[in-house]
Design a protein around this motif. Sequence first.
Motif, PDB file in Angstrom:
ATOM      1  N   UNK A   1       0.786  -1.226   0.000  1.00 46.91           N
ATOM      2  CA  UNK A   1       0.000   0.000   0.000  1.00 46.91           C
ATOM      3  C   UNK A   1       0.814   1.269   0.000  1.00 46.91           C
ATOM      4  N   UNK A   2       2.120   1.167  -0.233  1.00 50.31           N
ATOM      5  CA  UNK A   2       2.945   2.367  -0.174  1.00 50.31           C
ATOM      6  C   UNK A   2       3.954   2.377  -1.314  1.00 50.31           C
ATOM      7  N   UNK A   3       4.616   3.510  -1.490  1.00 50.95           N
ATOM      8  CA  UNK A   3       5.660   3.615  -2.503  1.00 50.95           C
ATOM      9  C   UNK A   3       6.871   2.776  -2.078  1.00 50.95           C
ATOM     10  N   UNK A   4       7.774   2.555  -3.019  1.00 47.36           N
ATOM     11  CA  UNK A   4       8.940   1.723  -2.724  1.00 47.36           C
ATOM     12  C   UNK A   4       9.931   2.445  -1.814  1.00 47.36           C
ATOM     13  N   UNK A   5      10.821   1.668  -1.240  1.00 42.52           N
ATOM     14  CA  UNK A   5      11.853   2.228  -0.364  1.00 42.52           C
ATOM     15  C   UNK A   5      12.771   3.183  -1.121  1.00 42.52           C
ATOM     16  N   UNK A   6      12.895   3.008  -2.439  1.00 42.67           N
ATOM     17  CA  UNK A   6      13.735   3.909  -3.236  1.00 42.67           C
ATOM     18  C   UNK A   6      13.123   5.306  -3.320  1.00 42.67           C
TER      19      UNK A   6
ATOM     20  N   UNK B   1       3.902   7.968 -11.502  1.00 46.36           N
ATOM     21  CA  UNK B   1       3.622   6.724 -12.217  1.00 46.36           C
ATOM     22  C   UNK B   1       3.679   5.591 -11.199  1.00 46.36           C
ATOM     23  N   UNK B   2       2.644   4.737 -11.204  1.00 46.83           N
ATOM     24  CA  UNK B   2       2.542   3.675 -10.205  1.00 46.83           C
ATOM     25  C   UNK B   2       2.150   2.363 -10.874  1.00 46.83           C
ATOM     26  N   UNK B   3       2.784   1.270 -10.437  1.00 48.38           N
ATOM     27  CA  UNK B   3       2.356  -0.058 -10.869  1.00 48.38           C
ATOM     28  C   UNK B   3       2.127  -0.941  -9.653  1.00 48.38           C
ATOM     29  N   UNK B   4       1.195  -1.884  -9.798  1.00 43.96           N
ATOM     30  CA  UNK B   4       0.937  -2.828  -8.724  1.00 43.96           C
ATOM     31  C   UNK B   4      -0.163  -3.789  -9.105  1.00 43.96           C
ATOM     32  N   UNK B   5      -0.395  -4.770  -8.261  1.00 39.65           N
ATOM     33  CA  UNK B   5      -1.480  -5.711  -8.508  1.00 39.65           C
ATOM     34  C   UNK B   5      -2.618  -5.501  -7.512  1.00 39.65           C
ATOM     35  N   UNK B   6      -2.506  -4.476  -6.679  1.00 36.28           N
ATOM     36  CA  UNK B   6      -3.568  -4.157  -5.728  1.00 36.28           C
ATOM     37  C   UNK B   6      -3.625  -2.642  -5.560  1.00 36.28           C
ATOM     38  N   UNK B   7      -4.640  -2.190  -4.868  1.00 39.11           N
ATOM     39  CA  UNK B   7      -4.841  -0.753  -4.726  1.00 39.11           C
ATOM     40  C   UNK B   7      -3.844  -0.164  -3.739  1.00 39.11           C
TER      41      UNK B   7
ATOM     42  N   UNK C   1      -0.443   6.758  -2.223  1.00 39.99           N
ATOM     43  CA  UNK C   1       0.880   7.127  -2.732  1.00 39.99           C
ATOM     44  C   UNK C   1       0.835   8.489  -3.413  1.00 39.99           C
ATOM     45  N   UNK C   2      -0.167   8.696  -4.265  1.00 37.12           N
ATOM     46  CA  UNK C   2      -0.306   9.986  -4.960  1.00 37.12           C
ATOM     47  C   UNK C   2      -0.462  11.114  -3.940  1.00 37.12           C
TER      48      UNK C   2
ATOM     49  N   UNK D   1      -4.720  15.510 -13.198  1.00 31.05           N
ATOM     50  CA  UNK D   1      -4.562  14.421 -14.182  1.00 31.05           C
ATOM     51  C   UNK D   1      -3.106  14.048 -14.434  1.00 31.05           C
ATOM     52  N   UNK D   2      -2.237  14.245 -13.458  1.00 31.57           N
ATOM     53  CA  UNK D   2      -0.815  13.939 -13.664  1.00 31.57           C
ATOM     54  C   UNK D   2      -0.357  12.724 -12.879  1.00 31.57           C
ATOM     55  N   UNK D   3      -1.232  11.721 -12.861  1.00 31.40           N
ATOM     56  CA  UNK D   3      -0.833  10.428 -12.306  1.00 31.40           C
ATOM     57  C   UNK D   3      -1.285   9.338 -13.276  1.00 31.40           C
ATOM     58  N   UNK D   4      -0.443   8.341 -13.393  1.00 35.18           N
ATOM     59  CA  UNK D   4      -0.715   7.197 -14.252  1.00 35.18           C
ATOM     60  C   UNK D   4      -0.518   5.956 -13.395  1.00 35.18           C
TER      61      UNK D   4
END
Length: 193
Positions: free
Chosen positions: A82-87, A118-124, A129-130, A147-150
């Motif tokens: 549910x969160x952004x990566x450690x990077x 920009x976000x990828x994942x298999x769950x919400x 994050x945004x 509209x600046x999130x994908x």
Amino acid sequence: MKALILLATLKKSGLSNTATLAEFFTERLSRHGVSVETIHLVNENILPGTYSDMGPGDAWPSILARLEAAQIIIFATPIWWGNHSSEIQKVIERLDNLHDEILQGKPSRLEGKVAGVIITGDSDGSQHIIGNISNFCNALGMLLPPYCSLAVQSKEQAKDKHPTKEMLMEIYNKDYSKTADTMVSQLLKYSGS
């Protein structure tokens, strides 16, 4: 016009959903004459800390200089729990020094930069994050336009799946072209292009 993508996949090499989506987005930005540089964060020696320079061998000062030179900054991250990566968290921690400068009355070194996510994942987890990244950008004087999130959530991006790059690009082109094109248009509009 220069864009910088902070690619926060945890994969040092091999196929990455986030890297593939960033590549998909880069191609769309490039169509408008934008020069795009991608920094694969996990392959950089970014030392832990909250200052702009943590000493010998630290890659962050060079990355910060490139951020300052760009007009558009894209935070590209997978979702982990549910969160952004450690990077991406490491980037936020290293940029904290710029916030300290603002608190001391100095102008922000990133003021007026236009940001996107920009976000990828298999769950919400995208909205969370945004929200976090938008709040952080706001604190540094950056602008994250509407509209600046994908964000792409797909069962094909699950940790145990092994899609090909072609499969991912097919999904992105089929289902996310309009969203990506709108994001490009907004980034350019708000950066003054």
